[in-house]
Design a protein around this motif. Structure first.
Motif, PDB file in Angstrom:
ATOM      1  N   SER A   1      15.991  38.840  -4.060  1.00  0.00           N
ATOM      2  CA  SER A   1      17.405  39.119  -4.203  1.00  0.00           C
ATOM      3  C   SER A   1      18.213  37.842  -3.975  1.00  0.00           C
ATOM      4  CB  SER A   1      17.818  40.234  -3.262  1.00  0.00           C
ATOM      5  OG  SER A   1      18.341  39.775  -2.060  1.00  0.00           O
ATOM      6  N   VAL A   2      19.414  37.818  -4.471  1.00  0.00           N
ATOM      7  CA  VAL A   2      20.278  36.650  -4.332  1.00  0.00           C
ATOM      8  C   VAL A   2      20.585  36.388  -2.862  1.00  0.00           C
ATOM      9  CG1 VAL A   2      22.535  35.707  -4.873  1.00  0.00           C
ATOM     10  CG2 VAL A   2      21.264  36.940  -6.627  1.00  0.00           C
ATOM     11  N   THR A   3      20.850  37.424  -2.095  1.00  0.00           N
ATOM     12  CA  THR A   3      21.173  37.256  -0.675  1.00  0.00           C
ATOM     13  C   THR A   3      20.035  36.551   0.059  1.00  0.00           C
ATOM     14  OG1 THR A   3      22.563  39.219  -0.674  1.00  0.00           O
ATOM     15  CG2 THR A   3      21.751  38.471   1.453  1.00  0.00           C
ATOM     16  N   ILE A   4      18.816  36.962  -0.196  1.00  0.00           N
ATOM     17  CA  ILE A   4      17.661  36.375   0.481  1.00  0.00           C
ATOM     18  C   ILE A   4      17.495  34.915   0.078  1.00  0.00           C
ATOM     19  CG2 ILE A   4      15.152  36.497   0.755  1.00  0.00           C
ATOM     20  CD1 ILE A   4      16.786  38.710   2.206  1.00  0.00           C
ATOM     21  N   ARG A   5      17.625  34.628  -1.206  1.00  0.00           N
ATOM     22  CA  ARG A   5      17.502  33.229  -1.675  1.00  0.00           C
ATOM     23  C   ARG A   5      18.630  32.365  -1.098  1.00  0.00           C
ATOM     24  NH1 ARG A   5      12.579  33.427  -2.293  1.00  0.00           N
ATOM     25  NH2 ARG A   5      11.843  34.813  -3.902  1.00  0.00           N
ATOM     26  N   ASP A   6      19.834  32.895  -1.048  1.00  0.00           N
ATOM     27  CA  ASP A   6      20.949  32.152  -0.453  1.00  0.00           C
ATOM     28  C   ASP A   6      20.686  31.880   1.022  1.00  0.00           C
ATOM     29  OD1 ASP A   6      22.283  32.107  -2.857  1.00  0.00           O
ATOM     30  OD2 ASP A   6      23.723  33.680  -2.320  1.00  0.00           O
ATOM     31  N   PHE A   7      20.142  32.865   1.721  1.00  0.00           N
ATOM     32  CA  PHE A   7      19.843  32.689   3.142  1.00  0.00           C
ATOM     33  C   PHE A   7      18.744  31.639   3.343  1.00  0.00           C
ATOM     34  CE2 PHE A   7      17.752  34.138   7.158  1.00  0.00           C
ATOM     35  CZ  PHE A   7      18.792  33.801   8.011  1.00  0.00           C
ATOM     36  N   GLU A   8      17.733  31.680   2.495  1.00  0.00           N
ATOM     37  CA  GLU A   8      16.660  30.688   2.557  1.00  0.00           C
ATOM     38  C   GLU A   8      17.246  29.280   2.378  1.00  0.00           C
ATOM     39  OE1 GLU A   8      12.352  29.890   0.440  1.00  0.00           O
ATOM     40  OE2 GLU A   8      13.924  30.853  -0.740  1.00  0.00           O
ATOM     41  N   ASP A   9      18.136  29.112   1.414  1.00  0.00           N
ATOM     42  CA  ASP A   9      18.781  27.825   1.165  1.00  0.00           C
ATOM     43  C   ASP A   9      19.665  27.412   2.347  1.00  0.00           C
ATOM     44  OD1 ASP A   9      19.376  25.572  -0.622  1.00  0.00           O
ATOM     45  OD2 ASP A   9      21.399  26.445  -0.675  1.00  0.00           O
ATOM     46  N   TYR A  10      20.392  28.371   2.914  1.00  0.00           N
ATOM     47  CA  TYR A  10      21.239  28.110   4.083  1.00  0.00           C
ATOM     48  C   TYR A  10      20.408  27.590   5.252  1.00  0.00           C
ATOM     49  CZ  TYR A  10      23.899  29.308   8.305  1.00  0.00           C
ATOM     50  OH  TYR A  10      24.505  29.276   9.529  1.00  0.00           O
ATOM     51  N   LEU A  11      19.279  28.218   5.524  1.00  0.00           N
ATOM     52  CA  LEU A  11      18.418  27.762   6.619  1.00  0.00           C
ATOM     53  C   LEU A  11      17.899  26.357   6.355  1.00  0.00           C
ATOM     54  CD1 LEU A  11      16.298  30.944   7.460  1.00  0.00           C
ATOM     55  CD2 LEU A  11      18.131  29.943   8.817  1.00  0.00           C
ATOM     56  N   LYS A  12      17.529  26.098   5.110  1.00  0.00           N
ATOM     57  CA  LYS A  12      16.963  24.793   4.771  1.00  0.00           C
ATOM     58  C   LYS A  12      18.007  23.682   4.844  1.00  0.00           C
ATOM     59  CE  LYS A  12      14.407  22.437   1.124  1.00  0.00           C
ATOM     60  NZ  LYS A  12      13.888  22.547  -0.231  1.00  0.00           N
ATOM     61  N   THR A  13      19.149  23.879   4.198  1.00  0.00           N
ATOM     62  CA  THR A  13      20.146  22.808   4.130  1.00  0.00           C
ATOM     63  C   THR A  13      21.032  22.748   5.370  1.00  0.00           C
ATOM     64  OG1 THR A  13      21.685  24.206   2.893  1.00  0.00           O
ATOM     65  CG2 THR A  13      20.218  22.810   1.617  1.00  0.00           C
ATOM     66  N   GLY A  14      21.404  23.891   5.906  1.00  0.00           N
ATOM     67  CA  GLY A  14      22.318  23.916   7.036  1.00  0.00           C
ATOM     68  C   GLY A  14      21.656  23.766   8.384  1.00  0.00           C
ATOM     69  N   MET A  15      20.413  24.210   8.486  1.00  0.00           N
ATOM     70  CA  MET A  15      19.739  24.205   9.783  1.00  0.00           C
ATOM     71  C   MET A  15      18.487  23.339   9.814  1.00  0.00           C
ATOM     72  SD  MET A  15      21.549  26.242  11.544  1.00  0.00           S
ATOM     73  CE  MET A  15      22.575  27.665  11.559  1.00  0.00           C
ATOM     74  N   GLY A  16      18.041  22.878   8.641  1.00  0.00           N
ATOM     75  CA  GLY A  16      16.825  22.077   8.582  1.00  0.00           C
ATOM     76  C   GLY A  16      15.572  22.867   8.878  1.00  0.00           C
ATOM     77  N   VAL A  17      15.598  24.167   8.560  1.00  0.00           N
ATOM     78  CA  VAL A  17      14.475  25.052   8.842  1.00  0.00           C
ATOM     79  C   VAL A  17      13.883  25.550   7.532  1.00  0.00           C
ATOM     80  CG1 VAL A  17      13.800  27.256   9.871  1.00  0.00           C
ATOM     81  CG2 VAL A  17      15.483  25.817  11.019  1.00  0.00           C
ATOM     82  N   ALA A  18      12.587  25.353   7.368  1.00  0.00           N
ATOM     83  CA  ALA A  18      11.912  25.872   6.182  1.00  0.00           C
ATOM     84  C   ALA A  18      11.393  27.272   6.494  1.00  0.00           C
ATOM     85  CB  ALA A  18      10.758  24.960   5.783  1.00  0.00           C
ATOM     86  N   ALA A  19      11.954  28.260   5.832  1.00  0.00           N
ATOM     87  CA  ALA A  19      11.545  29.653   6.026  1.00  0.00           C
ATOM     88  C   ALA A  19      11.460  30.309   4.655  1.00  0.00           C
ATOM     89  CB  ALA A  19      12.543  30.380   6.919  1.00  0.00           C
ATOM     90  N   PRO A  20      10.289  30.263   4.031  1.00  0.00           N
ATOM     91  CA  PRO A  20      10.169  30.820   2.687  1.00  0.00           C
ATOM     92  C   PRO A  20      10.506  32.310   2.660  1.00  0.00           C
ATOM     93  CG  PRO A  20       8.021  30.093   3.522  1.00  0.00           C
ATOM     94  CD  PRO A  20       9.043  29.766   4.559  1.00  0.00           C
ATOM     95  N   ALA A  21      11.269  32.700   1.654  1.00  0.00           N
ATOM     96  CA  ALA A  21      11.685  34.100   1.504  1.00  0.00           C
ATOM     97  C   ALA A  21      10.769  34.803   0.525  1.00  0.00           C
ATOM     98  CB  ALA A  21      13.124  34.157   0.998  1.00  0.00           C
ATOM     99  N   GLU A  22      10.559  36.075   0.783  1.00  0.00           N
ATOM    100  CA  GLU A  22       9.738  36.893  -0.101  1.00  0.00           C
ATOM    101  C   GLU A  22      10.428  38.234  -0.286  1.00  0.00           C
ATOM    102  OE1 GLU A  22       5.523  39.205   0.212  1.00  0.00           O
ATOM    103  OE2 GLU A  22       5.593  37.157   0.978  1.00  0.00           O
ATOM    104  N   ALA A  23      10.834  38.523  -1.508  1.00  0.00           N
ATOM    105  CA  ALA A  23      11.460  39.815  -1.812  1.00  0.00           C
ATOM    106  C   ALA A  23      10.364  40.862  -1.985  1.00  0.00           C
ATOM    107  CB  ALA A  23      12.299  39.708  -3.069  1.00  0.00           C
ATOM    108  N   ARG A  24      10.618  42.048  -1.511  1.00  0.00           N
ATOM    109  CA  ARG A  24       9.672  43.163  -1.646  1.00  0.00           C
ATOM    110  C   ARG A  24      10.386  44.337  -2.291  1.00  0.00           C
ATOM    111  NH1 ARG A  24       5.211  43.013   2.474  1.00  0.00           N
ATOM    112  NH2 ARG A  24       4.835  40.775   2.622  1.00  0.00           N
ATOM    113  N   GLU A  25       9.679  45.047  -3.139  1.00  0.00           N
ATOM    114  CA  GLU A  25      10.234  46.240  -3.770  1.00  0.00           C
ATOM    115  C   GLU A  25      10.520  47.325  -2.745  1.00  0.00           C
ATOM    116  OE1 GLU A  25      11.116  47.298  -6.988  1.00  0.00           O
ATOM    117  OE2 GLU A  25      11.089  45.136  -7.384  1.00  0.00           O
ATOM    118  N   LYS A  26       9.581  47.505  -1.806  1.00  0.00           N
ATOM    119  CA  LYS A  26       9.717  48.528  -0.774  1.00  0.00           C
ATOM    120  C   LYS A  26       9.514  47.899   0.594  1.00  0.00           C
ATOM    121  CE  LYS A  26       8.352  52.560  -3.382  1.00  0.00           C
ATOM    122  NZ  LYS A  26       7.644  53.824  -3.308  1.00  0.00           N
ATOM    123  N   LEU A  27      10.242  48.418   1.557  1.00  0.00           N
ATOM    124  CA  LEU A  27      10.132  47.924   2.926  1.00  0.00           C
ATOM    125  C   LEU A  27       9.537  48.977   3.852  1.00  0.00           C
ATOM    126  CD1 LEU A  27      13.609  46.131   3.188  1.00  0.00           C
ATOM    127  CD2 LEU A  27      11.395  45.125   2.628  1.00  0.00           C
TER     128      LEU A  27
END
Length: 83
Positions: A1-27
């Motif tokens: 989802s866009v929200t998850i990808r945006d959050f992943e980018d925020y962590l990387k650029t804003g916080m210097g944290v690499a946290a790969p995101a993975e979207a799932r159909e069901k939780l």
């Protein structure tokens, strides 16, 4: 989802944290996952979000196994992730 990808980018650029995101159909199995941030709406996370009353509402639960962000709706998930 866009929200998850945006959050992943925020962590990387804003916080210097690499946290790969993975979207799932069901939780449905979210309680079995460890070492992760789980983010979804109250409809996607069974057993959470009962007290959320409207758009943008969210709750954050922190345990040794995971951080869970539950939003009333998609905007609530977004607000919870960034706050």
């Amino acid at each position: 989802s866009v929200t998850i990808r945006d959050f992943e980018d925020y962590l990387k650029t804003g916080m210097g944290v690499a946290a790969p995101a993975e979207a799932r159909e069901k939780l449905d199995a979210w309680r079995e996952w460890g070492g992760v941030i789980v983010a979804g709406t109250r409809d996607e996370l069974p057993g959470l979000g009962a007290g959320l009353e409207g758009p943008k509402d969210y709750e954050i639960t922190v345990t040794p196994e995971r951080i869970t962000v539950c939003g009333f709706d998609d905007r609530g998930v977004m607000f919870g992730l960034y706050n």
